[in-house]
Design an enzyme around this catalytic site. Structure first.
Site, PDB file in Angstrom:
ATOM      1  N   ASP A 192       2.465  -1.500  -4.721  1.00  0.00           N
ATOM      2  CA  ASP A 192       1.185  -0.791  -4.785  1.00  0.00           C
ATOM      3  C   ASP A 192       0.492  -1.180  -6.091  1.00  0.00           C
ATOM      4  OD1 ASP A 192      -0.171   1.537  -3.105  1.00  0.00           O
ATOM      5  OD2 ASP A 192      -0.695   1.812  -5.208  1.00  0.00           O
TER       6      ASP A 192
ATOM      7  N   GLY B 277       0.839  -1.204   0.000  1.00  0.00           N
ATOM      8  CA  GLY B 277       0.000   0.000   0.000  1.00  0.00           C
ATOM      9  C   GLY B 277       0.868   1.246   0.000  1.00  0.00           C
TER      10      GLY B 277
ATOM     11  N   ASP C 293      -1.064  -6.499  -7.205  1.00  0.00           N
ATOM     12  CA  ASP C 293      -2.031  -6.757  -6.144  1.00  0.00           C
ATOM     13  C   ASP C 293      -1.372  -7.620  -5.065  1.00  0.00           C
ATOM     14  OD1 ASP C 293      -4.179  -7.699  -4.673  1.00  0.00           O
ATOM     15  OD2 ASP C 293      -5.470  -7.943  -6.435  1.00  0.00           O
ATOM     16  N   ILE C 294      -1.552  -7.252  -3.803  1.00  0.00           N
ATOM     17  CA  ILE C 294      -0.940  -8.058  -2.732  1.00  0.00           C
ATOM     18  C   ILE C 294      -1.534  -9.465  -2.655  1.00  0.00           C
ATOM     19  CG2 ILE C 294      -0.118  -6.263  -1.149  1.00  0.00           C
ATOM     20  CD1 ILE C 294      -2.876  -6.825   0.357  1.00  0.00           C
TER      21      ILE C 294
ATOM     22  N   LYS D 205     -10.407  -5.495  10.033  1.00  0.00           N
ATOM     23  CA  LYS D 205      -9.264  -5.033  10.829  1.00  0.00           C
ATOM     24  C   LYS D 205      -9.178  -5.805  12.139  1.00  0.00           C
ATOM     25  CE  LYS D 205      -7.155  -1.810   8.411  1.00  0.00           C
ATOM     26  NZ  LYS D 205      -5.768  -2.012   7.964  1.00  0.00           N
TER      27      LYS D 205
ATOM     28  N   TYR E  23     -15.045  -3.226   6.943  1.00  0.00           N
ATOM     29  CA  TYR E  23     -13.653  -2.809   7.177  1.00  0.00           C
ATOM     30  C   TYR E  23     -13.263  -3.023   8.645  1.00  0.00           C
ATOM     31  CZ  TYR E  23      -9.919   0.757   7.735  1.00  0.00           C
ATOM     32  OH  TYR E  23      -8.766   1.439   8.036  1.00  0.00           O
TER      33      TYR E  23
HETATM   34  C1  AKB Z   1     -11.604   5.249   7.414  1.00  0.00           C
HETATM   35  O1  AKB Z   1     -12.274   6.291   7.542  1.00  0.00           O
HETATM   36  O2  AKB Z   1     -12.025   4.205   6.910  1.00  0.00           O
HETATM   37  C2  AKB Z   1     -10.192   5.264   7.948  1.00  0.00           C
HETATM   38  C3  AKB Z   1     -10.143   4.753   9.344  1.00  0.00           C
HETATM   39  C4  AKB Z   1     -10.780   5.497  10.448  1.00  0.00           C
HETATM   40  O3  AKB Z   1      -9.556   3.734   9.566  1.00  0.00           O
HETATM   41  N1  AKB Z   1      -9.653   6.582   7.894  1.00  0.00           N
END
Ligand code: AKB
Length: 368
Positions: free
Chosen positions: A63, A38, A82-83, A186, A182
């Site tokens: 990247d 990235g 691509d990773i 994470k 997301y």
């Molecule tokens: C997002 O808004 O997705 C990022 C984060 C807060 O990880 N900036």
């Protein structure tokens, strides 16, 4: 790097590092490398500059797009791809012995909600592929591979605004029910990192311990003077500031009373490098909160107006993006990062505007 330097684990052969890291490929020997994924993103640029400033001349960057020539010139090699592409990683490993990984590549929170399965593939599939690569590299060259991973306040999930108000400074182990793809990605990758560090191939007869040294920071929203982010949901703060400097009006997509933590990009980079360099004995956790200031969107707009009196900021909340930001805590407790690796941000809210953002952003747009 005296403290966070390579660790040799029991039973594995020492190979080329007996002679120390080297940058050029020599005969059949592969070069030592710190791998940055990235690399073309906002954090990637700062991190590559930071590593280079610290004397690293073995930076290998990946990247999806060709890097800016200035960033490319700081790397010993760059790969476009691509990773998740196993062939690309294979090519890279044919040339390099990876000693350290900064895995930054990810689809951010807003973008991930349009294509959640792709987000999962990139954010989780990409991460497990790189963790495996780190473990295999450690087995082959005989030194623990450090794996530095930025997670996010998106790992948290505040169930409602009342709970958010009643819990203004969230600790690392609280409220871990993320609302977004997301955030789920994470949080799961934090667990994967811990697993690779502590238990990888737990029952295998030929198991080797200490292959991966996983270290993770949870970033708050980041604000850079040099770049405008895309695809995130904390983007309203940097977008507001950059729009004002360009003389453009800005419709903020969250309510004025919305509050989440932020920090400047230089403070985020410095903290990430400090964690990477920390003596492992000083670290009491795998995952650390970081923050610098926690203004409401209205307070940011007021500061923007003070510095750019012609700024036109309106508030036009987008229901879904608002809900995402409402699910993130108003602030986080970063006392562990301060105690364990000396995290001390240089910019509070005032200094962020006066010493960093306003002068640099002004000159950015004056230069055209
Ligand atoms: C997002 O808004 O997705 C990022 C984060 C807060 O990880 N900036």
């Amino acid at each position: 790097m005296a403290h966070g330097g390579p660790r040799r684990f029991n039973g594995a052969p020492m190979t080329s590092t007996e002679a120390g890291p080297h940058v050029a490929v020599q005969g059949s020997r592969r070069s030592s490398a710190v791998l940055v994924t990235g690399a073309g993103g906002e954090v990637g640029h700062g991190l590559i500059r930071g590593l280079h400033d610290r004397g690293r001349r073995d930076i290998v960057a990946i990247d999806l797009r060709e890097l800016d020539p200035e960033i490319r010139s700081l790397c010993s090699q760059t790969f476009v791809g691509d990773i998740c592409d196993a062939m690309l990683l294979g090519r890279l490993l044919a040339m390099y012995e990876v000693r350290e990984v900064f895995h930054l590549a990810a689809l951010l929170s807003t973008r991930s909600e349009f294509t959640p399965e792709t987000a999962h593939d990139v954010n989780v599939g990409g991460t497990i592929g790189l963790l495996r690569l780190a473990a295999e590299q450690a087995r082959s060259h005989g030194e623990t591979v450090k794996f530095v991973f930025p997670s996010s306040i998106a790992a948290y999930g505040m169930p409602d605004l009342g709970t958010k108000a009643a819990n203004p400074r969230v600790r690392e182990d609280e409220f871990l029910s993320p609302a977004t793809m997301y955030g789920c990605n994470k949080l799961y990758c934090e667990h994967l990192g811990r697993y690779y560090d502590e238990r990888y191939r737990w029952l295998a007869k030929d198991r080797m311990a200490d292959l991966v040294d996983f270290r993770c920071v949870r970033y708050p929203g980041l604000i850079s003077a040099d770049t405008v982010p895309s695809g995130g949901t904390s983007d309203y703060a940097p977008e507001m500031i950059h729009a004002a400097a360009k003389g453009e009006s800005y419709a903020c997509f969250v309510r004025a009373d919305t509050r989440i933590p932020f920090m400047t990009m230089p403070d985020a980079i410095e903290a990430t490098l400090q964690l990477a360099e920390a003596d492992p004995g000083a670290l009491t956790r795998k995952v650390y909160n970081l923050t610098s200031f926690s203004p409401s969107a209205g307070e940011i707009a007021e500061l923007v107006r003070q510095h750019f009196p012609a700024a036109e900021t309106t508030f036009e909340p987008d229901e879904q993006r608002q809900a995402i930001v409402d699910s993130w805590p108003a602030d986080v407790d970063d006392s562990a990062a301060r105690a364990d690796f000396g995290f001390t941000p240089q910019h509070d809210l005032r200094a962020a505007f006066e010493d960093y953002l306003v002068p640099r952003i002004r000159s950015l747009y004056q230069q055209g």
